[in-house]
Design a protein around this motif. Sequence first.
Motif, PDB file in Angstrom:
ATOM      1  N   ALA A 140       0.894  -1.187  -0.219  1.00  0.00           N
ATOM      2  CA  ALA A 140       0.085  -0.080   0.206  1.00  0.00           C
ATOM      3  C   ALA A 140       0.750   1.209  -0.151  1.00  0.00           C
ATOM      4  O   ALA A 140       1.702   1.340   0.723  1.00  0.00           O
TER       5      ALA A 140
ATOM      6  N   ASP B 281      -2.353   5.268   0.260  1.00  0.00           N
ATOM      7  CA  ASP B 281      -3.717   4.467   0.395  1.00  0.00           C
ATOM      8  C   ASP B 281      -4.125   3.819  -0.850  1.00  0.00           C
ATOM      9  O   ASP B 281      -5.110   3.713  -1.408  1.00  0.00           O
TER      10      ASP B 281
ATOM     11  N   LEU C 281      -3.353   0.526  -3.354  1.00  0.00           N
ATOM     12  CA  LEU C 281      -3.069  -0.914  -3.347  1.00  0.00           C
ATOM     13  C   LEU C 281      -1.941  -1.200  -4.596  1.00  0.00           C
ATOM     14  O   LEU C 281      -2.299  -0.670  -5.611  1.00  0.00           O
TER      15      LEU C 281
ATOM     16  N   TYR D 184     -12.078  -6.037  -7.200  1.00  0.00           N
ATOM     17  CA  TYR D 184     -11.253  -5.092  -6.601  1.00  0.00           C
ATOM     18  C   TYR D 184     -11.707  -4.689  -5.230  1.00  0.00           C
ATOM     19  O   TYR D 184     -11.003  -4.922  -4.279  1.00  0.00           O
TER      20      TYR D 184
ATOM     21  N   THR E 242     -10.184  -5.496  -1.523  1.00  0.00           N
ATOM     22  CA  THR E 242      -9.880  -4.218  -0.769  1.00  0.00           C
ATOM     23  C   THR E 242     -10.762  -4.622   0.722  1.00  0.00           C
ATOM     24  O   THR E 242     -10.267  -4.215   1.824  1.00  0.00           O
ATOM     25  N   ARG E 243     -11.869  -5.175   0.704  1.00  0.00           N
ATOM     26  CA  ARG E 243     -12.666  -5.331   1.771  1.00  0.00           C
ATOM     27  C   ARG E 243     -12.205  -6.509   2.362  1.00  0.00           C
ATOM     28  O   ARG E 243     -12.508  -7.043   3.750  1.00  0.00           O
TER      29      ARG E 243
END
Length: 858
Positions: free
Chosen positions: A774, A777, A779, A821, A825-826
């Motif tokens: 990261a 912020d 990825l 995606y 991220t989650r």
Amino acid sequence: MALGNAWHFPGNPEPFGNAGMRDPVFPADPVATVTIFSGNQYQGDGNPGNQLQDGSAVQFKQTTDTAWTTVPMIFSTAIDNNKYYSAAIPVSAFATGTVVQYYLVIAYDDHDTTFLSADPTDMLSVVTGDEATAQAAPFTFTIETPDIRGQWGEPFTLPNVGIHAHVLPNGLVLMWGRRDNPQQSLDTDPPSPLGPGLPPAPPATCTPFLWSPATGTTTPTPQPTLGDGATNANLFCSGHAFLPDGRLLVAGGHLADSHGLNQATIYDPAASTWTPTSVMNDGRWYPTAIALPSGSVLVLSGSYLDPAQNLVVNNVVPQIWGNGNFTSIASIPGAAFDLFPRMHVASSGIVYMTSLVQTWSLDVSGTGTWTALPGVVQPNGLCDYAPSVLYDVDKVLFAGGGNPPTANAETIDLSQAQLAWVATDPMNFPRRQHNATVLPDGTVLVTGGTRGGGAPGTAEAFNDLDPGQPVHIAELWNPQTGQWTMLAAEQTDRCYHSTAVLLPDGRVLSAGGGEFILNEGTPQQVENNPQDTHYDAQLFSPPYLFKGPQPQITSAPGSVPYGGTFQIGTAQPTQIATVSLIRLSSVTHSFNAGQRINYLSFQVTGGTLTATGPANANVCPPGHYMLFIVDQQGVPSVATIIQLPTPAAAQPAPTVAQPAAVAAVARPAPEDAFALRATVRAAASGTRVVAGITGICPYGIAACWGGANEALRSLEGVQYVDPIPDGQTSTATVYLEDDRLPALDHWADQFQGMVHQTYQLRGVEVTLTGLLDARNDVLVLAGEGRRPPVELVPLDPGGKIQWDPATQGPQAAERSETSAYGTLTRSGRPVGSRPLTVTGPLHQTPAGYQLQVRLADF
């Protein structure tokens, strides 16, 4: 007000059905009138204007006159956004040699009166509002005799579209088309519908026919069959070559577009019978067959459907037919054939392929040896659908082709130690889908073709038949000067699926065109407009037939041994300038694989003309040839067809300088595309890249693969190309030299620089594995080895590189793909933990690489 959007391009066959906007383009005595057409945009975007019939006129005069004569223009037709008007200039009273000048007056009710005059080429128009300017730069034409431009006869009807044409040893012409009548499907197995929403039509069948140049009559032959002796063999899209005894070997054929027959069959002109012969290793659709010095036939390329994997595959295994059987030889290493590759046998016995950017040689001895000749490349890039002509021993002319079509032409001398393509003069018109015919005097006649092109995915890109795009004006190339001369214009579009052959009487038969599918593979699939399918032909008499009486051959032997002398009976022996042999034509899809010319040495002693046959079979492969004598005015005789029998024993190849080449190793056994794929996958260790490619070829990249394969292999960093592309998604896979990423900032220019608009590189997709990082912020997949860091972003819903043939656009992204995606991220996956694998379209920006996540495996 402003000037109108009107035009007059004398050489354009516009509107449909005219030889040109000046018809005839080159008037010859006797002709009663010369019709002048104007075009005008009357609706749509741009500068439409309402042309009036009242006030529109053609003004003409002889150059010796001072006053102009007015001929009113009348409405002719409307096509799409354009209207056409015409006026007929009376010329019957003009003597041969009279030069006529003219300009056009176009009247409007919403624009200023517009005058059309000639630009310096005299084949295009410019607009002006000043009539004096138009009078100072008029169009011109000369009343000529046919000895300047030649002469076309009137079109005559044939039983079918002459897509394949062959001049037989008995002087008849054998032809066949795609199907026996328009009610049949354009395909055989499986049959396809004729339009959207319709059920499949009856399967296409093939019934060849014979046409007699002497009587103009036609006669059907029996239907060719498969090996069962009952099932019709559709010979459309086959390759063919004459055997030494005069029979015609036909290899492959048509099941459906891209799906080739594995059958070969032989036509015997003496008995008018078809006999199936051996099957090949796999099907071949669009193969080339070429006669070899041994009397055997080399067959290569073509595509087929592999039923086990439901894939269209390029047949990469060449085979040699001899004594009723096929023998496989080495596959072309690391490359792929184009369809109907242009092949020529040189005097060394080596076979050369001239139709890709890279020139290749093939030594057919043993198991076969392919060599990519270093530095021997076509200077104009990929020029598909162009003729390649052996216009003298070892000398090849390659003219036109490509997208957009080019007028450029090059020659190569295959006898030289260092081979190179050398530019000759360009044609007067860009062309693709045209034909080239060697004439008895050594000149080369080019007929037909289209000058139009377009972006991949448009019908115009492959075979542009829009008004004004087909070229009706013939051209003649003189190998002594390199110059092209415009000749008379034929009446019919002769583009995709047209043919042209030299007849024994010195005339040229021009036939065919049409019988293709539009929007193939989509719900809108439909056969072409019936007006673009041509069940007719025209005969062209070249200028040499109007320069004096033809010399006559009164006697000649039926066969001639290699290196032997023979007498040619003629009443004009001292007037003969050249004696030439031209192999019988066998032509389809813009390539006459049979034709080649040899000039024979001769002497006249005591009123007897004695000629010496070709030195050996490498110079002139065994078979039947038209023997011409040509007088000092350049007028050829009617040919006598003679045979060069196969030598009783193999003759040694002459000692010639061999072209410089990278060391090549003969392959011990041929590998098909699947075996080559396995070899590539086993050897590849670098980054795997999937490239989205769109081609102008309507049959997709799986069949039309050679040019795209070659362009991919040329890209920076590419080590291997998977020999089997995915025709369903219109993608191909390449492997890089190591774990680097593709140099996308260079690839587009490198790819298009080689293929121009014949193919388009839509983008690439990669699958990468690495640690998640990261940065600010954002990825990022961390760099590894030679691979730099890659920013990860969501998938653009319209950004997939996989193609949807039904919509002719990118495949719609599935929900799981657009959410991949977000799922990543989650996931709460810790940065720097165990590796993950991501797949998606890759882009390169000034800031670095960016991957749109389509799939994520973690």
